[in-house]
Design an enzyme around this catalytic site. Structure first.
Site, mmCIF file in Angstrom:
data_model
loop_
_atom_site.group_PDB
_atom_site.id
_atom_site.type_symbol
_atom_site.label_atom_id
_atom_site.label_comp_id
_atom_site.label_asym_id
_atom_site.label_seq_id
_atom_site.Cartn_x
_atom_site.Cartn_y
_atom_site.Cartn_z
ATOM 1 N N ARG A 50 0.808 -1.355 0.279
ATOM 2 C CA ARG A 50 -0.091 -0.042 -0.132
ATOM 3 C C ARG A 50 0.408 0.990 0.057
ATOM 4 O O ARG A 50 0.367 2.272 -0.236
ATOM 5 C CB ARG A 50 -0.997 0.122 1.125
ATOM 6 C CG ARG A 50 -2.207 -1.015 0.728
ATOM 7 C CD ARG A 50 -3.621 -1.079 0.079
ATOM 8 N NE ARG A 50 -4.349 -1.059 0.019
ATOM 9 C CZ ARG A 50 -5.558 -0.751 1.049
ATOM 10 N NH1 ARG A 50 -6.033 -0.654 2.028
ATOM 11 N NH2 ARG A 50 -6.515 -2.204 0.750
ATOM 12 N N TYR A 67 -15.402 -11.211 0.496
ATOM 13 C CA TYR A 67 -15.814 -9.816 -0.017
ATOM 14 C C TYR A 67 -17.202 -10.218 -0.718
ATOM 15 O O TYR A 67 -18.364 -9.541 -0.334
ATOM 16 C CB TYR A 67 -15.179 -9.224 -0.352
ATOM 17 C CG TYR A 67 -14.153 -8.414 0.896
ATOM 18 C CD1 TYR A 67 -14.080 -7.405 1.004
ATOM 19 C CD2 TYR A 67 -12.652 -9.452 0.065
ATOM 20 C CE1 TYR A 67 -13.440 -7.034 1.914
ATOM 21 C CE2 TYR A 67 -11.630 -7.833 1.506
ATOM 22 C CZ TYR A 67 -11.446 -7.588 2.285
ATOM 23 O OH TYR A 67 -10.668 -6.488 3.104
ATOM 24 N N ARG A 93 -3.386 6.861 0.798
ATOM 25 C CA ARG A 93 -3.944 7.951 2.000
ATOM 26 C C ARG A 93 -2.626 8.664 2.726
ATOM 27 O O ARG A 93 -3.149 9.605 3.245
ATOM 28 C CB ARG A 93 -5.038 7.603 2.677
ATOM 29 C CG ARG A 93 -6.951 7.611 1.398
ATOM 30 C CD ARG A 93 -7.613 6.770 2.116
ATOM 31 N NE ARG A 93 -7.110 5.722 2.633
ATOM 32 C CZ ARG A 93 -8.063 4.669 2.954
ATOM 33 N NH1 ARG A 93 -9.114 5.662 3.370
ATOM 34 N NH2 ARG A 93 -7.620 3.497 3.271
HETATM 35 C C1 LIG Z 1 -8.226 -6.568 0.975
HETATM 36 C C2 LIG Z 1 -7.423 -5.748 -0.139
HETATM 37 C C3 LIG Z 1 -8.282 -4.955 -0.290
HETATM 38 N N1 LIG Z 1 -7.591 -4.274 -1.344
HETATM 39 C C4 LIG Z 1 -6.223 -4.938 -1.734
HETATM 40 C C5 LIG Z 1 -6.471 -5.687 -0.443
HETATM 41 C C6 LIG Z 1 -4.695 -6.935 -0.107
HETATM 42 C C7 LIG Z 1 -4.657 -6.596 0.970
HETATM 43 C C8 LIG Z 1 -4.278 -5.896 1.892
HETATM 44 O O1 LIG Z 1 -4.987 -6.820 2.643
HETATM 45 O O2 LIG Z 1 -4.521 -4.693 2.388
HETATM 46 C C9 LIG Z 1 -5.126 -4.373 -2.035
HETATM 47 C C10 LIG Z 1 -4.769 -3.152 -2.939
HETATM 48 N N2 LIG Z 1 -5.615 -1.917 -2.534
HETATM 49 C C11 LIG Z 1 -4.848 -0.920 -3.007
HETATM 50 C C12 LIG Z 1 -3.436 -1.323 -3.081
HETATM 51 C C13 LIG Z 1 -2.368 -0.899 -4.087
HETATM 52 C C14 LIG Z 1 -1.456 -1.012 -4.135
HETATM 53 C C15 LIG Z 1 -0.411 -0.593 -2.811
HETATM 54 O O3 LIG Z 1 -0.090 -1.359 -2.172
HETATM 55 O O4 LIG Z 1 0.124 0.770 -3.250
HETATM 56 C C16 LIG Z 1 -3.379 -3.025 -3.446
HETATM 57 C C17 LIG Z 1 -2.229 -4.106 -3.274
HETATM 58 C C18 LIG Z 1 -5.346 0.348 -3.276
HETATM 59 C C19 LIG Z 1 -6.179 0.512 -2.338
HETATM 60 N N3 LIG Z 1 -7.702 0.272 -2.163
HETATM 61 C C20 LIG Z 1 -8.370 0.819 -1.474
HETATM 62 C C21 LIG Z 1 -7.544 1.902 -0.873
HETATM 63 C C22 LIG Z 1 -8.180 3.242 -0.019
HETATM 64 C C23 LIG Z 1 -9.508 3.930 -0.951
HETATM 65 C C24 LIG Z 1 -9.223 5.008 -1.286
HETATM 66 O O5 LIG Z 1 -8.453 6.362 -1.579
HETATM 67 O O6 LIG Z 1 -10.496 5.864 -1.049
HETATM 68 C C25 LIG Z 1 -6.155 1.641 -1.719
HETATM 69 C C26 LIG Z 1 -5.388 2.632 -1.791
HETATM 70 C C27 LIG Z 1 -9.621 0.307 -0.885
HETATM 71 C C28 LIG Z 1 -9.419 -0.977 -0.250
HETATM 72 N N4 LIG Z 1 -9.834 -2.292 -1.270
HETATM 73 C C29 LIG Z 1 -9.874 -3.332 -0.008
HETATM 74 C C30 LIG Z 1 -10.436 -2.692 1.095
HETATM 75 C C31 LIG Z 1 -10.634 -3.749 2.486
HETATM 76 C C32 LIG Z 1 -10.078 -1.859 1.041
HETATM 77 C C33 LIG Z 1 -10.536 -0.366 2.139
HETATM 78 C C34 LIG Z 1 -9.669 -0.366 3.270
HETATM 79 C C35 LIG Z 1 -8.796 1.213 3.137
HETATM 80 O O7 LIG Z 1 -10.042 2.188 2.187
HETATM 81 O O8 LIG Z 1 -7.467 0.964 3.325
HETATM 82 C C36 LIG Z 1 -9.319 -4.426 -0.014
#
Ligand SMILES: Cc1c2[nH]c(c1CCC(=O)O)Cc1[nH]c(c(CCC(=O)O)c1C)Cc1[nH]c(c(CCC(=O)O)c1C)Cc1[nH]c(c(C)c1CCC(=O)O)C2
Length: 344
Positions: free
Chosen positions: A26, A151, A30
């Site tokens: 990640r 999910y 944010r």
């Molecule tokens: C379970 C999972 C998801 N997404 C992901 C996982 C597996 C890894 C982990 O367990 O964290 C993987 C993921 N999600 C994102 C990336 C981008 C690349 C990176 O790592 O920089 C990667 C590799 C962007 C994202 N994916 C998400 C964001 C935040 C959303 C936003 O910017 O509003 C980002 C940067 C949204 C997301 N997407 C997901 C969730 C649960 C959420 C909400 C939680 C949160 O808000 O942090 C599903």
């Protein structure tokens, strides 16, 4: 420059580098003001993922700031359910949501056209390979079938994935069908990312830790092994990192059973056990993301401990899970400096 000069690719082939190369899960997100700015400009989160111009920009942001050894494609694991028409949406403060799926819905799923639907992601990968520094490894990724299925079944995130666990016991045939369908789609999707220019790919099984021993074999190991076998049959040179968060002792045989080149470790994995796992090949991890939020001594002690215990074998330095929004970007700079300054 040949791929072999890319440090993360060298570690994925078994080399030990001092200091170890690093990237952070990640790393685009944010905690970075420039991410928040692009995110606002894009409007919706999926718009950000599906507009190559924006996705390239946010992928590059942490590389510009910190010079990480890998860039990870900016996307999300839930683009596959989105491509499967599950009405995926990301609403502020709610996390991701989608229409929950049942047995009938699973039988009606059709994996055709998913990779075509995700063409903008492959375009992002292609552009990234052109724009990244030569020495930077480009990582693609997808979610593991179990984690994506949790999910899809609940329709949202839960703290223990009880809905998916219950569904799997009640409807074993439908659940198996869902996992295998997701495995086949994921293999084709990762292959398309590799062909578009990804050097290596990571499979995120973020919810592996809620599974019992028998279920871990059936729902985590088996589908991930199927993805990896499918990719390696077609691209024998492909390098794959498998991250089963919370799997604990079950990691002992995870690499060998899945065929992964490297295994990701969360911060609950004891470093003595991690060293044992490193005897069989490269490991990636495993700093507690809260140490990055805390900064100071908590951060430097955590880094030093990992370097001392795992730095003498093949290691990709990383966090044990994604960096959180409250992390201070200056603590990330301190982390990079400390890892890069390690002399072994
Ligand atoms: C379970 C999972 C998801 N997404 C992901 C996982 C597996 C890894 C982990 O367990 O964290 C993987 C993921 N999600 C994102 C990336 C981008 C690349 C990176 O790592 O920089 C990667 C590799 C962007 C994202 N994916 C998400 C964001 C935040 C959303 C936003 O910017 O509003 C980002 C940067 C949204 C997301 N997407 C997901 C969730 C649960 C959420 C909400 C939680 C949160 O808000 O942090 C599903």
């Amino acid at each position: 420059m040949s791929e072999e000069r890319r440090k993360i690719m060298r570690v994925l082939s078994g080399e030990t580098l001092t200091p170890p190369p690093l990237w952070l899960m990640r790393q685009a997100g944010r905690y970075l003001p420039e991410y928040r700015e692009t995110r606002t400009r894009a409007g919706s989160f999926l718009e950000l993922c599906y507009t190559p111009e924006y996705a390239v920009e946010v992928t590059l942001q942490p590389i510009r700031r910190y010079g990480f050894d890998a860039a990870i494609l900016f996307s999300d694991i839930l683009v596959i359910p989105d491509a499967l028409k599950r009405n995926v949406r990301y609403t502020e403060g709610h996390g991701p949501e989608m229409d929950p799926i049942d047995e009938t819905g699973i039988r009606a799923l059709n994996g055709e056209g998913v990779v075509e639907y995700l063409a903008p992601v492959m375009e992002t990968v292609r552009r990234l390979r052109g724009e990244l520094p030569e020495e930077t490894t480009l990582l693609g990724f997808c979610g593991a079938p179990w984690t994506v299925a949790t999910y899809m079944i609940a329709g949202h995130g839960t703290s223990d994935q009880a809905p998916a666990r219950l569904f799997a016991y009640r409807h074993p045939k439908a659940f198996e069908h869902l996992l295998m369908l997701l495995a086949d789609i994921s293999a084709d999707y990762l292959l398309a990312q590799i062909d578009a220019g990804a050097d290596a790919v990571q499979i995120f099984d973020s919810w592996a830790g809620v599974l019992g021993e028998t279920e871990f074999e059936a729902f985590a190991v088996k589908p991930v092994a199927r993805i990896i076998a499918s990719i390696k049959a077609r691209r024998p040179q492909a390098r794959i990192i498998a991250f089963a968060k919370g799997a604990g002792y079950l990691l002992k045989t995870y690499r060998q059973k899945t065929g992964a080149d490297a295994i990701g470790l969360d911060w609950s994995v004891p470093l003595a056990f991690a060293r044992e796992l490193q005897q069989d090949g490269p490991v990636q991890g495993n700093l507690d993301p809260m140490r990055v939020v805390a900064g100071g001594k908590a951060l430097s002690d955590g880094i030093d401990n990992i370097l001392q215990q795992l730095g003498h074998g093949p290691l990709i330095f990383n966090l044990g899970h994604g960096i959180t929004p409250q992390a201070d970007p200056s603590n990330v700079a301190a982390l990079v400096e400390r890892v890069r300054g390690w002399k072994g």
